[in-house]
Design a protein around this motif. Structure first.
Motif, PDB file in Angstrom:
ATOM      1  N   LYS A 237       0.834  -1.208   0.000  1.00 30.12           N
ATOM      2  CA  LYS A 237       0.000   0.000   0.000  1.00 30.12           C
ATOM      3  C   LYS A 237       0.866   1.253   0.000  1.00 30.12           C
ATOM      4  N   THR A 238       1.934   1.231   0.802  1.00 27.64           N
ATOM      5  CA  THR A 238       2.843   2.376   0.846  1.00 27.64           C
ATOM      6  C   THR A 238       3.481   2.618  -0.513  1.00 27.64           C
ATOM      7  N   LEU A 239       3.914   1.541  -1.150  1.00 20.81           N
ATOM      8  CA  LEU A 239       4.574   1.671  -2.441  1.00 20.81           C
ATOM      9  C   LEU A 239       3.616   2.158  -3.514  1.00 20.81           C
ATOM     10  N   LEU A 240       2.382   1.665  -3.511  1.00 18.57           N
ATOM     11  CA  LEU A 240       1.397   2.109  -4.497  1.00 18.57           C
ATOM     12  C   LEU A 240       1.094   3.600  -4.346  1.00 18.57           C
ATOM     13  N   ASP A 241       1.091   4.082  -3.102  1.00 17.64           N
ATOM     14  CA  ASP A 241       0.899   5.522  -2.875  1.00 17.64           C
ATOM     15  C   ASP A 241       2.073   6.323  -3.431  1.00 17.64           C
ATOM     16  N   ILE A 242       3.285   5.779  -3.262  1.00 19.27           N
ATOM     17  CA  ILE A 242       4.484   6.455  -3.763  1.00 19.27           C
ATOM     18  C   ILE A 242       4.492   6.484  -5.292  1.00 19.27           C
ATOM     19  N   ILE A 243       4.058   5.384  -5.898  1.00 19.27           N
ATOM     20  CA  ILE A 243       4.111   5.254  -7.353  1.00 19.27           C
ATOM     21  C   ILE A 243       3.324   6.351  -8.047  1.00 19.27           C
ATOM     22  N   GLU A 244       2.229   6.780  -7.440  1.00 20.19           N
ATOM     23  CA  GLU A 244       1.414   7.825  -8.053  1.00 20.19           C
ATOM     24  C   GLU A 244       2.189   9.127  -8.230  1.00 20.19           C
ATOM     25  N   GLN A 245       3.250   9.326  -7.445  1.00 25.49           N
ATOM     26  CA  GLN A 245       4.023  10.569  -7.506  1.00 25.49           C
ATOM     27  C   GLN A 245       5.263  10.453  -8.399  1.00 25.49           C
ATOM     28  N   ILE A 246       5.555   9.266  -8.883  1.00 27.23           N
ATOM     29  CA  ILE A 246       6.782   9.064  -9.672  1.00 27.23           C
ATOM     30  C   ILE A 246       6.542   9.461 -11.130  1.00 27.23           C
TER      31      ILE A 246
END
Length: 398
Positions: A121-130
């Protein structure tokens, strides 16, 4: 030694114009600084990946920047700072995506890595900003950073590419053999994604690290060119199976094979192949989006797609299809939402974008090849449909 004011300015510029983060590692590869808001998870992804080991091995032998692909799907770039010919620091740019990434692929990779639900979940949230940034664009930022750090100009073809995933020292002959040829499953999955019109995440990483047989021992650039040509052949057939007109697919194939042959470095070959892959997938996506139209309109679109470099005769086309030109144009507008002329211009501009990748064709030659009355007319239509002139568009590519 770095001019800190210049580096600070460049850091702010990268972050606020391209969402590109900067990381600083010591000569012993300890993280000293990062302006990323998500340092901990991204640091773990990178430092626990094979890319981190590859980066250390690279700078033990060379002092040139290098593209890195981690074990998930991120693209990074490591840029050295040298003082008196010794490594003073390594600056890492990234992460970015080299192409659009599907959620299903991301989740699949996280499952392979056995990540917990919370970590996923943390990584998916980060991916949106990459950010999504093709390697051709990313290269420019690398050159700017290298010049700021070392006061030396760098061309994009001097940037190295991670050519293989770091492997344990002890491995079997079976593993060595499998490393020489891509997994059949991976090739099958890639071709299926192409036929479905889905961009395969991290394509650059897969192609950079792949070796489709040892076709040209002792000449790595020729080897990668041969791999690119083989891939172009496979992708062209996949495009035809997906409904892309054969003439359109073969025209694309011919263009990209010629571009690969003209390339001078492995990095250029990889960039051209990445562009070719994305271009073919976009054509397949366009075909699939048009499946809601009737066979009459699809036949008309196929005719236009295969006559972009000619002056199409719609009177003759209507007669061959058994209709009047008035009925054909009316039906086309009703189903597609645009006139035949508008569709023709749209497809010609799409093809012009491909031709603008070729530095050996000038604007007038492209205009004439696509049957525009004058280069100024071509420029006017191009700007209307893309928001920029052909010259401005070409600058974004090179």
């Amino acid at each position: 030694m770095t001019h800190h004011s210049d580096l600070n300015f460049l850091e702010d510029l990268f972050l606020h114009t391209a969402s590109l983060c900067l990381w600083r590692f010591s000569p012993s590869f300890e993280l000293e600084y990062s302006n990323s808001l998500t340092v901990a998870p991204l640091k773990n992804i990178f430092t626990l990946s094979s890319s981190f080991q590859y980066m250390q091995e690279h700078f033990s032998e060379k002092n040139t920047p290098v593209f890195l692909f981690d074990d998930l799907f991120f693209l990074w770039a490591a840029v050295p700072e040298s003082v008196n010919d010794s490594l003073h620091a390594v600056y890492l740019l990234g992460p970015v995506f080299s192409s659009t990434t599907s959620d299903s692929y991301v989740k699949e990779k996280m499952d392979i890595q056995n990540m917990s639900v919370k970590s996923q979940k943390t990584l998916l949230d980060i991916i949106e900003q990459i950010p999504v940034m093709p390697t051709a664009f990313f290269s420019r930022y690398i050159c700017q950073l290298y010049y700021t750090l070392n006061g030396i100009s760098l061309s994009t073809d001097q940037i190295c590419m991670q050519t293989q995933t770091a492997m344990p020292v002890a491995h079997t002959k079976k593993e060595e053999a499998s490393a020489k040829h891509d997994s059949y499953f991976l090739e099958t999955q890639l071709l299926k994604n192409i036929e479905d019109g889905v961009l395969f995440s991290n394509f650059s990483s897969l192609f950079a690290s792949a070796q489709i047989g040892l076709m040209c021992p002792g000449d790595p650039t020729r080897q990668k060119k041969d791999e690119a040509i083989s891939s172009t052949t496979l992708f062209t057939r996949a495009a035809i199976r997906s409904g892309v007109p054969a003439e359109t697919a073969y025209n694309l194939s011919d263009y990209y094979i010629q571009s690969v042959e003209a390339a001078r470095t492995i990095t250029e070959v990889i960039q051209i192949t990445e562009t070719m892959y994305s271009d073919i997938v976009r054509h397949i996506q366009a075909i699939r989006q048009s499946t809601a139209t009737s066979s009459l309109v699809r036949d008309c679109q196929a005719y236009i797609d295969s006559h972009l470099t000619e002056a199409p005769d719609f009177e003759q086309l209507a007669r061959e299809l058994g209709y009047t030109k008035y009925y054909l144009t009316t039906r086309f507008k009703k189903e597609s939402g645009m006139t035949i002329s508008e569709y023709l211009m749209s497809r010609r501009i799409d093809y012009a974008k491909t031709l603008l990748n070729n530095p050996y064709m000038n604007i007038q030659e492209i205009s004439e090849s696509l049957h525009f009355s004058t280069p100024s007319h071509f420029s006017s239509v191009f700007r209307k449909l893309t928001g920029m002139t052909p010259t401005e568009y070409r600058k974004t590519l090179h």
